[in-house]
Design an enzyme around this catalytic site. Structure first.
Site, short mmCIF file in Angstrom:
data_model
loop_
_atom_site.label_atom_id
_atom_site.label_comp_id
_atom_site.label_asym_id
_atom_site.label_seq_id
_atom_site.Cartn_x
_atom_site.Cartn_y
_atom_site.Cartn_z
N THR A 200 0.86 -1.19 0.00
CA THR A 200 0.00 0.00 0.00
C THR A 200 0.89 1.23 0.00
O THR A 200 1.98 1.21 0.58
CB THR A 200 -0.87 -0.02 1.29
N ARG A 228 -14.51 -6.72 -0.68
CA ARG A 228 -13.90 -6.37 0.61
C ARG A 228 -13.26 -4.97 0.53
O ARG A 228 -12.58 -4.63 -0.43
CB ARG A 228 -12.82 -7.40 0.97
N GLY A 252 -1.25 -1.81 6.54
CA GLY A 252 -1.27 -2.99 7.41
C GLY A 252 -2.57 -3.74 7.26
O GLY A 252 -3.32 -3.53 6.30
N1 ASP Z 1 -4.20 -1.66 4.63
C1 ASP Z 1 -4.41 -2.30 3.38
C2 ASP Z 1 -5.73 -3.01 3.42
O1 ASP Z 1 -6.06 -3.62 4.41
C3 ASP Z 1 -3.34 -3.30 3.03
C4 ASP Z 1 -1.92 -2.86 3.30
O2 ASP Z 1 -1.67 -1.77 3.80
O3 ASP Z 1 -0.99 -3.62 2.99
O4 ASP Z 1 -6.42 -3.01 2.43
#
Ligand code: ASP
Length: 334
Positions: A200, A228, A252
């Site tokens: 991300t 989702r 995250g």
């Molecule tokens: N936070 C993002 C999500 O849950 C994924 C990530 O940051 O790696 O979609």
């Protein structure tokens, strides 16, 4: 006498014009970015890959620095910087996004303006080349905060945002990763393997006028269920900005970041409890989330340009640059 009076008036006027600069620190600007976090064993990233990641992060920082130096607004800067990261297939946002359980890319993004408190977001979009641009359009050209799926895509198209065929987002490495996750999980995805999900992207900026902004963009989590939505497009969870307080972008395990309203929790600690951004981010990332076994990290910037880049994983792609010419790009802890 009259001459002295007019000199005095001119002197006062000049200082009145410069007042915001005195209050907000004049030429003070800072930009912080991230490209995701994860528990990646160091040996799984080659030297070459390390160089590639670091150079895209450095390029994004340099571009943002040039904009901030020439007086650009924090909002414009976070959009442009996130676009650079979205356009790089190295990161899980825009091109190079992870695949969902159906083998499709569903993208989320959000933006918040610290000056006005306005915010915009898109979720579950499949044809918008730069979702962060669409999020900004939602903020500025609609009465809404969040738009999803087909409606968001139609709105973005009407607003002149670049639309692409879903195949634009395809990346062979991400496809292989998706196939591997499916194979390992044999159809039941429990989101255990955090290594697979990082990437991300996000940016927070403080401009010369003391304005702050935050932006986050993602492909979400690999093999996520159709429809989702994670924390990245949720204001207060993945993104938050408030002038005079702080700006936050998170990365995250989204479900935990939503349930714990992570970005706003940090801002509230700073605003109401007088915590520093380092303390506030530590409390939630290394405290509460670590206790819940929830992986991730945040980048935070305060009103004075102080930077916190806090994560509870082994790595977070991250960096910052400021008006003093201080700059850093890092992946692992040290
Ligand atoms: N936070 C993002 C999500 O849950 C994924 C990530 O940051 O790696 O979609």
């Amino acid at each position: 006498m009259r001459k002295i009076k007019s000199i005095l008036v001119i002197f006062l006027l000049i200082h009145l014009v410069l007042m915001p600069a005195y209050i907000f620190g004049g030429d003070n600007f800072t930009l912080v970015i991230h490209g995701g976090s994860g528990n990646i064993p160091r040996e799984t990233i080659t030297e070459q890959e390390m160089i590639e990641y670091e150079s895209v992060l450095a390029l994004a920082l340099k571009h943002g620095e040039q904009m901030l130096k020439s007086g650009a607004d924090a909002l414009d800067v976070v959009v442009e910087v996130v676009k650079i990261l979205e356009d790089s297939s190295l990161f899980n946002a825009g091109k190079g996004s992870v695949f969902n359980i159906d083998g499709r890319n569903e993208l989320d993004a959000s933006i918040m303006c610290g000056k006005t408190g306005n915010a915009g977001a898109v979720a579950g979009v499949t044809t918008i080349k730069n979702p962060i641009e669409a999020a900004r359009k939602v903020m500025e050209k609609s009465p809404h905060v969040m738009m999803i799926g087909k409606g968001a895509e139609l709105f973005a198209f009407e607003q002149g945002v670049t639309i692409v065929d879903p195949s634009y987002f395809f990346d062979q490495k991400r496809w292989n990763q998706y196939r591997e996750v499916l194979r390992k999980s044999q159809g039941s995805i429990d989101n255990e393997d955090q290594n697979e999900k990082m990437g991300t992207v996000g940016a927070v900026a403080l401009d010369k006028n003391g304005n702050m902004a935050a932006a986050t963009s993602t492909g979400g989590m690999v093999a996520k269920k159709y429809g989702r939505v994670g924390d990245s497009p949720i204001i207060g969870a993945g993104t938050y900005a408030e002038n005079g307080v702080c700006a936050v972008s998170a990365t995250g395990h989204g479900e935990f970041f939503i349930r714990n309203v992570v970005a706003y929790d940090i801002a509230a600690q700073v605003k109401y409890a007088g915590k520093t951004i380092e303390e506030a981010a530590g409390n939630i990332i290394k405290g509460k989330l670590a206790d819940l076994k929830a992986n991730g990290g945040v980048i935070v910037l305060d009103k004075d340009g102080n930077v916190a880049m806090v994560f509870n994983t082994t790595a977070m792609f991250r960096g910052y640059i400021n008006h003093k010419g201080e700059s850093q790009v890092k992946i692992f802890e040290d």
